[in-house]
Write a protein that holds these residues in place. Sequence first.
Motif, PDB file in Angstrom:
ATOM      1  N   ILE A   1      48.043  41.118  32.185  1.00 28.79           N
ATOM      2  CA  ILE A   1      47.814  39.646  31.890  1.00 28.79           C
ATOM      3  C   ILE A   1      46.830  39.775  30.539  1.00 28.79           C
ATOM      4  O   ILE A   1      45.577  40.029  30.947  1.00 28.79           O
ATOM      5  N   PRO A   2      47.324  39.346  29.465  1.00 32.85           N
ATOM      6  CA  PRO A   2      46.702  39.604  28.261  1.00 32.85           C
ATOM      7  C   PRO A   2      45.466  38.750  28.384  1.00 32.85           C
ATOM      8  O   PRO A   2      45.461  37.618  28.675  1.00 32.85           O
TER       9      PRO A   2
ATOM     10  N   LEU B   1      36.672  43.754  34.456  1.00 31.72           N
ATOM     11  CA  LEU B   1      38.114  44.578  35.230  1.00 31.72           C
ATOM     12  C   LEU B   1      39.035  44.521  33.965  1.00 31.72           C
ATOM     13  O   LEU B   1      40.208  44.804  34.394  1.00 31.72           O
ATOM     14  N   LYS B   2      38.716  44.169  32.930  1.00 37.91           N
ATOM     15  CA  LYS B   2      39.687  44.431  31.753  1.00 37.91           C
ATOM     16  C   LYS B   2      39.846  45.591  31.307  1.00 37.91           C
ATOM     17  O   LYS B   2      38.928  46.571  31.364  1.00 37.91           O
TER      18      LYS B   2
ATOM     19  N   PHE C   1      49.552  43.924  39.669  1.00 37.86           N
ATOM     20  CA  PHE C   1      50.596  44.518  40.584  1.00 37.86           C
ATOM     21  C   PHE C   1      51.722  43.793  40.960  1.00 37.86           C
ATOM     22  O   PHE C   1      50.998  42.743  41.592  1.00 37.86           O
ATOM     23  N   VAL C   2      52.922  43.898  40.805  1.00 36.93           N
ATOM     24  CA  VAL C   2      53.885  42.832  41.054  1.00 36.93           C
ATOM     25  C   VAL C   2      54.950  43.327  41.670  1.00 36.93           C
ATOM     26  O   VAL C   2      55.368  44.509  41.795  1.00 36.93           O
TER      27      VAL C   2
ATOM     28  N   ASP D   1      49.281  41.241  43.219  1.00 38.25           N
ATOM     29  CA  ASP D   1      47.902  41.792  43.588  1.00 38.25           C
ATOM     30  C   ASP D   1      47.279  42.159  42.397  1.00 38.25           C
ATOM     31  O   ASP D   1      47.470  42.996  41.735  1.00 38.25           O
ATOM     32  N   ILE D   2      46.227  41.276  41.938  1.00 38.34           N
ATOM     33  CA  ILE D   2      45.381  41.502  40.924  1.00 38.34           C
ATOM     34  C   ILE D   2      44.622  42.712  40.930  1.00 38.34           C
ATOM     35  O   ILE D   2      43.687  42.716  41.910  1.00 38.34           O
ATOM     36  N   PHE D   3      44.507  43.623  40.181  1.00 39.58           N
ATOM     37  CA  PHE D   3      43.614  45.090  40.584  1.00 39.58           C
ATOM     38  C   PHE D   3      42.151  44.252  40.222  1.00 39.58           C
ATOM     39  O   PHE D   3      41.925  43.731  39.147  1.00 39.58           O
TER      40      PHE D   3
END
Length: 430
Positions: A262-263, A270-271, A286-287, A299-301
Amino acid sequence: MDARYFYGNLRYINVVDNGLQSDDDYISESDEEVVGAQVSGQEDVYISETDESSSEDVYDEPSSSNEERAKKSKPPNWKENNLPPYLSENFPFQGDMELPSFIDELETPAEFFQVFFDEDLINFIVEQSNILALQKDINKPANITKSEIEQFIGEFSVNTVEKLSENLFSGIVLYMSLMILPSSRHYWDTTVGQEFVRTIMTCNRWENIKRFLHFNNNEDMKSPGEDGFDKLFKVRPLLNKIREKVLLIPKEEQLVVDEQIIPTKCRHHLKQYIPAKPHKWGFKNFVLSGVSGFSYDFDIFAGAQSDKHPEGSPNLGISGNVVTRLAVTVPRYQNYKIFFDNWFTSPGLQVHLMKSGLLSLGTVRLNRVPNCKMPTEKELKKLGRGSMVEKNLTERIFNALLKYKDQYLFWPNTEERKKLVLETSSYLTA
């Protein structure tokens, strides 16, 4: 209506070294670290010899008994053999793909957007944004309204804007993503600005809403080290509400687990920086997606806190746990097929998925497949063009296949040395 029509085709940065790796390898640590993280003791992850053994039996720590430890450490016996050809009629899809009525009635992307950003979510954003404004200065409430949030984010009803066509939307943020100018204030400039934006609201009001836009109450936020601390706390309610809507859509037969970026240009711990991606800087997500391109779960890391495995599932390490978390919502024993790349794949993961009633296929790194010796690239070339080697285990619970693809599918790395790709599958053969 097919859901695919609505899917659009070191403090602050975690740097991934640009080593001699494939695109799949950029999403994690070095291969040695990942292999070690798969399970506690790679030699303990072997297929049980009976159906009675549960998935926990395969992954439990070795017993204090030397005899039991030796039995669990027995390496698998890979044989060079061809499994029977894959026949689709042996694995008929039994899932339900009928879309809910509220989805089937949608006709435009605008209507689909409003399914996720519905009235309840807009009201929630209004409430939290006004709470933040009062927390900043109780004497200067922002008094943000529902219509302002709709115009700020993306409201597709422009009845209040007489000069605009009914086919346009009045969401300033979405419009700015299409008509890009050097800075946000340029949109209100009389020379290079956009009349569309100036008509909706003033620049000062837009910046004030942007300042207080919020999705969670800061007073409820836990400090690092406390139980319940969440690195994604400030956006967690928004993520949960969107995910609830996504999970209402029935899944396709063929699914894939992969990561996306996600830019963003913000500064955040977390970047991540992944040079092999089209957008190199951003948040890792993660998709679980289908062949149509629609995403059915995500699920965003969030660093170490994301390394969790569902209740009742074995701990398969960082990469394996991603698959088990996203696969929780996939119906069991209906012949759903899940695909993933070599960062996720391990025999232990596929054993667990097979026992759970899910079929899987993925590329694999040879050092994750214990006691399996494959010919070198030089030896394989001697066999001739299009040659491959199959090795498999035949157990009651698991059939694993390894194969080399022919040389025209080899992937060259930065040194222009060809790299062998292996596939391991619980249901598919060459």
